[in-house]
Design an enzyme around this catalytic site. Structure first.
Site, PDB file in Angstrom:
ATOM      1  N   ALA A  39     -39.029-106.946 -98.500  1.00  0.00           N
ATOM      2  CA  ALA A  39     -38.526-108.323 -98.689  1.00  0.00           C
ATOM      3  C   ALA A  39     -39.505-109.161 -99.518  1.00  0.00           C
ATOM      4  O   ALA A  39     -39.379-110.086 -99.881  1.00  0.00           O
ATOM      5  CB  ALA A  39     -38.557-108.913 -97.214  1.00  0.00           C
TER       6      ALA A  39
ATOM      7  N   GLN B 279     -29.456-114.932-100.384  1.00  0.00           N
ATOM      8  CA  GLN B 279     -29.571-115.874 -99.258  1.00  0.00           C
ATOM      9  C   GLN B 279     -29.595-117.070 -99.909  1.00  0.00           C
ATOM     10  O   GLN B 279     -29.333-117.989 -99.307  1.00  0.00           O
ATOM     11  CB  GLN B 279     -30.814-115.372 -98.437  1.00  0.00           C
ATOM     12  CG  GLN B 279     -32.114-115.541 -98.894  1.00  0.00           C
ATOM     13  CD  GLN B 279     -32.935-116.823 -99.365  1.00  0.00           C
ATOM     14  OE1 GLN B 279     -32.737-117.882 -98.556  1.00  0.00           O
ATOM     15  NE2 GLN B 279     -33.670-116.805-100.669  1.00  0.00           N
TER      16      GLN B 279
ATOM     17  N   LYS C 254     -40.083-119.364 -89.194  1.00  0.00           N
ATOM     18  CA  LYS C 254     -38.719-119.344 -88.978  1.00  0.00           C
ATOM     19  C   LYS C 254     -38.371-119.325 -87.425  1.00  0.00           C
ATOM     20  O   LYS C 254     -37.228-119.758 -87.187  1.00  0.00           O
ATOM     21  CB  LYS C 254     -38.352-117.941 -89.726  1.00  0.00           C
ATOM     22  CG  LYS C 254     -38.325-117.824 -91.066  1.00  0.00           C
ATOM     23  CD  LYS C 254     -37.848-116.482 -91.658  1.00  0.00           C
ATOM     24  CE  LYS C 254     -38.256-116.235 -93.282  1.00  0.00           C
ATOM     25  NZ  LYS C 254     -37.280-115.230 -93.695  1.00  0.00           N
TER      26      LYS C 254
ATOM     27  N   HIS D 124     -61.242-144.223-103.530  1.00  0.00           N
ATOM     28  CA  HIS D 124     -60.978-142.708-103.162  1.00  0.00           C
ATOM     29  C   HIS D 124     -61.632-142.362-101.857  1.00  0.00           C
ATOM     30  O   HIS D 124     -62.609-142.462-101.373  1.00  0.00           O
ATOM     31  CB  HIS D 124     -61.553-142.015-104.319  1.00  0.00           C
ATOM     32  CG  HIS D 124     -60.960-142.206-105.615  1.00  0.00           C
ATOM     33  ND1 HIS D 124     -61.361-143.340-106.390  1.00  0.00           N
ATOM     34  CD2 HIS D 124     -60.119-141.483-106.478  1.00  0.00           C
ATOM     35  CE1 HIS D 124     -60.799-143.269-107.363  1.00  0.00           C
ATOM     36  NE2 HIS D 124     -59.862-142.131-107.438  1.00  0.00           N
TER      37      HIS D 124
ATOM     38  N   THR E 270     -48.308-104.987 -83.579  1.00  0.00           N
ATOM     39  CA  THR E 270     -48.367-104.948 -81.934  1.00  0.00           C
ATOM     40  C   THR E 270     -47.061-104.390 -81.197  1.00  0.00           C
ATOM     41  O   THR E 270     -46.181-104.934 -81.530  1.00  0.00           O
ATOM     42  CB  THR E 270     -48.757-106.431 -81.628  1.00  0.00           C
ATOM     43  OG1 THR E 270     -47.731-107.369 -82.290  1.00  0.00           O
ATOM     44  CG2 THR E 270     -50.089-107.101 -81.804  1.00  0.00           C
TER      45      THR E 270
ATOM     46  N   ASP F  27     -30.824-115.015 -94.364  1.00  0.00           N
ATOM     47  CA  ASP F  27     -31.853-113.837 -94.670  1.00  0.00           C
ATOM     48  C   ASP F  27     -31.140-112.539 -94.881  1.00  0.00           C
ATOM     49  O   ASP F  27     -31.027-111.807 -95.491  1.00  0.00           O
ATOM     50  CB  ASP F  27     -32.867-113.738 -93.765  1.00  0.00           C
ATOM     51  CG  ASP F  27     -34.256-114.532 -94.307  1.00  0.00           C
ATOM     52  OD1 ASP F  27     -34.193-114.968 -95.295  1.00  0.00           O
ATOM     53  OD2 ASP F  27     -35.048-114.538 -93.293  1.00  0.00           O
TER      54      ASP F  27
ATOM     55  N   THR G 291     -39.743-120.306 -94.515  1.00  0.00           N
ATOM     56  CA  THR G 291     -40.189-119.018 -94.749  1.00  0.00           C
ATOM     57  C   THR G 291     -41.447-118.659 -93.673  1.00  0.00           C
ATOM     58  O   THR G 291     -41.621-119.409 -92.686  1.00  0.00           O
ATOM     59  CB  THR G 291     -40.661-118.740 -96.066  1.00  0.00           C
ATOM     60  OG1 THR G 291     -40.992-117.289 -96.355  1.00  0.00           O
ATOM     61  CG2 THR G 291     -41.992-119.555 -96.532  1.00  0.00           C
TER      62      THR G 291
ATOM     63  N   LYS H 184     -54.900-148.856-106.655  1.00  0.00           N
ATOM     64  CA  LYS H 184     -54.839-147.155-106.461  1.00  0.00           C
ATOM     65  C   LYS H 184     -55.428-146.678-105.462  1.00  0.00           C
ATOM     66  O   LYS H 184     -56.751-147.182-105.177  1.00  0.00           O
ATOM     67  CB  LYS H 184     -55.429-146.606-108.072  1.00  0.00           C
ATOM     68  CG  LYS H 184     -55.690-145.167-107.848  1.00  0.00           C
ATOM     69  CD  LYS H 184     -56.360-144.551-109.148  1.00  0.00           C
ATOM     70  CE  LYS H 184     -56.604-142.859-108.821  1.00  0.00           C
ATOM     71  NZ  LYS H 184     -57.387-142.274-109.695  1.00  0.00           N
TER      72      LYS H 184
END
Length: 529
Positions: free
Chosen positions: A475, A505, A314, A143, A412, A352, A310, A170
């Site tokens: 949205a 979409q 995008k 691990h 902005t 979209d 998303t 493992k």
């Protein structure tokens, strides 16, 4: 980089890869008492697990002789016993000899597997030499809670584990980035011995699902959400019902939603259910991606066949595509990327605005639903878009196409101004939106994540201004009714939710992914739940 491993998966489908058994689902069981463990074992069987991992280090007042007999005898599924010490991330802090003796006793009493750490595997495997039952297997584990080493280091680690005499290797590592998982897939798919290769943390989730594609020996699925024995474990229910785990094989195509954050997305529910309903061999996953260019560079095989994109990727994703649809290029954002199977090129689209604009037009037409061939009800309307990111651009572009007069409001102002100049619109800062009411009957569209879970008390605009809008669209679709929509309804506006945009979409994305017509009724039915 990952192209080679994926090509190998395909190439070996007719040979060694097919000989591997299907990947098992193991339910980790942690409890204070043996009685409680027996209850969980029953639940594990009922939920569809193939075996249980009994975490002996979680027991309070463990009595090896009595307890192991009961646990082995009464378990309705094959058993894997783990007695994890603190130095390997477990709870046991006692005598080392007693710990290993208990594991040996589990073997003698009929356990199917035991898990022993690499650090002590040599001496343990020597100590059971000649006593090992025929069907019993030793898993030797390593691990790493810090990171995921290089492919070369992982290969050396597998060799070290094999050298101990392990039946099953493992390796559990930690994902600092989703691309770390590719290295574990490479090791798993090329290994000559059974490998459990899992990557912890939310960025490593795909390792726990796609191990069924790349030939992993088992994956862990929890009985309930939130109760995990390692970070990032899905539930058995999700493995079986959400990801259709039993249907995943070497030829399964991988799809997913790229975002940050991304865990809230309902897309996997929608697409996996649709894939299953038509027998399409694909799986759709949450992909928590930090750097979208790096993601595409590493997962470059045609096995990774299509992506929804998303917030906040995008716009960055446009630069990663080999070809971009003219509409998406004009918007400057893609939310759908398909990897062409003939040449592996990435093709970007924007679906979209279609879903959102249709939802807004339907809302404005109201119940009368006049013919859609007539002029758009958006023509001449003042259309205020909150946000200047990918979705904001898409909606501003779509509204402009329909003849609306568009205003961009953004935190902005410079970004709002920049977008407004590109499409021929006006710009204001988000702070000024509360005093912006040049006329009645305007349309408002929020394309930011303000009001999304978990911050459901937030809203981008004061309630007192909403009376100037005839329709308000959000949205955000988790929650379905955001604070913005609730206050808009109270102010007398028509509302359109992100769910409508999402479904609209999704139709087009599904068709691009599969080449099949979208099962629209099924999509609506799934989303209504």
């Amino acid at each position: 980089m990952f192209a080679s491993a994926s090509v190998a998966v395909g190439r070996e489908s007719g040979g060694r890869r097919m000989e591997r058994e299907p990947t098992k689902i193991c339910a980790p069981i942690m409890a204070d008492s043996v009685d409680e463990m027996l209850v969980f074992m029953g639940k594990a069987k009922a939920s569809g697990a193939d075996l249980v991992e009994v975490r002996l280090d979680s027991l309070k007042g463990f009595r090896p002789q009595e307890d192991l007999k009961v646990l082995v005898k009464k378990c309705p599924l094959p058993t894997l016993f783990t007695y994890r010490p603190k130095w390997e991330g477990g709870l046991y802090d006692g005598d080392e000899k007693e710990r290993l003796d208990a594991l040996q006793l589990a073997m003698e009493l009929g356990a199917d597997y035991i898990d022993v750490e690499l650090q002590v595997a040599d001496e343990f495997i020597k100590s059971i030499h000649g006593k090992k039952p025929e069907k019993f297997k030793v898993i030797v584990s390593s691990h790493n809670y810090q990171n995921t080493p290089s492919v070369e280091e992982l290969g050396n680690l597998v060799a070290r584990i094999q050298a101990t005499g392990a039946d099953i290797v493992k390796i559990a590592t930690t994902a600092m980035d989703i691309t770390d998982v590719a290295r574990i897939f490479q090791i798993t798919v090329h290994s000559k011995v059974p490998v459990i290769g899992l990557v912890m943390s939310e960025r490593g989730l795909i390792s726990r699902v796609l191990c069924a594609k790349f030939g992993g020996f088992l994956t862990f699925g929890t009985l309930e959400g939130g109760i995990v024995s390692a970070p990032g474990q899905p539930t058995i229910k999700d493995l079986l019902n959400l990801y259709n785990f039993r249907l995943i094989g070497p030829d399964t195509k991988v799809y997913g939603i790229i975002g940050k954050p991304v865990g809230h997305s309902k897309s996997p529910i929608l697409y996996n259910e649709a894939f299953k309903s038509v027998g399409f061999n694909g799986v759709y996953l949450h992909l928590l991606v930090d750097d979208v260019a790096k993601f595409f560079q590493i997962y470059s095989s045609t096995d990774f066949a299509g992506f929804s994109c998303t917030i906040p990727h995008k716009e960055a994703a446009v630069k990663c595509c080999d070809e971009v649809d003219p509409v998406a290029k004009a918007i400057g954002a893609v939310n759908c990327i398909v990897r062409r199977q003939s040449d592996g090129k990435l093709c970007g689209y924007n679906t979209d605005y279609v879903g959102a604009i249709s939802a807004i037009e339907d809302g404005l037409r109201g119940t009368s639903k006049t013919s859609t061939t007539a002029a758009s009800p958006l023509a001449g309307k003042l259309f205020v878009v909150i946000g200047a990111g990918g979705a904001g651009k898409a909606l501003a572009y779509g509204a402009k196409e329909k003849g609306a007069r568009v205003v961009i409001a953004n935190r902005t102002y410079d970004r709002a101004r920049e977008l407004a100049n590109t499409i021929g619109a006006d710009a204001i800062s988000l702070a000024d939106l509360n005093n912006f009411n040049p006329e009645d009957g305007m349309v408002l569209a929020n394309t930011t994540s303000i009001g999304m879970q978990p911050k459901i008390d937030e809203t981008p605009i004061s309630k007192h201004v909403l009376k100037y809008y005839s329709l308000v669209f959000d949205a955000v679709y988790t929650p379905k009714i955001t604070r913005l929509l609730r206050e808009a309804q109270e102010s007398g506006a028509i509302t359109a939710s992100g769910l409508e945009m999402f479904i609209g979409q999704a139709y087009e994305q599904y068709e691009r992914f599969t080449g099949l017509p979208a099962p629209k009724e099924l999509f609506r039915e799934i989303m209504s739940k």
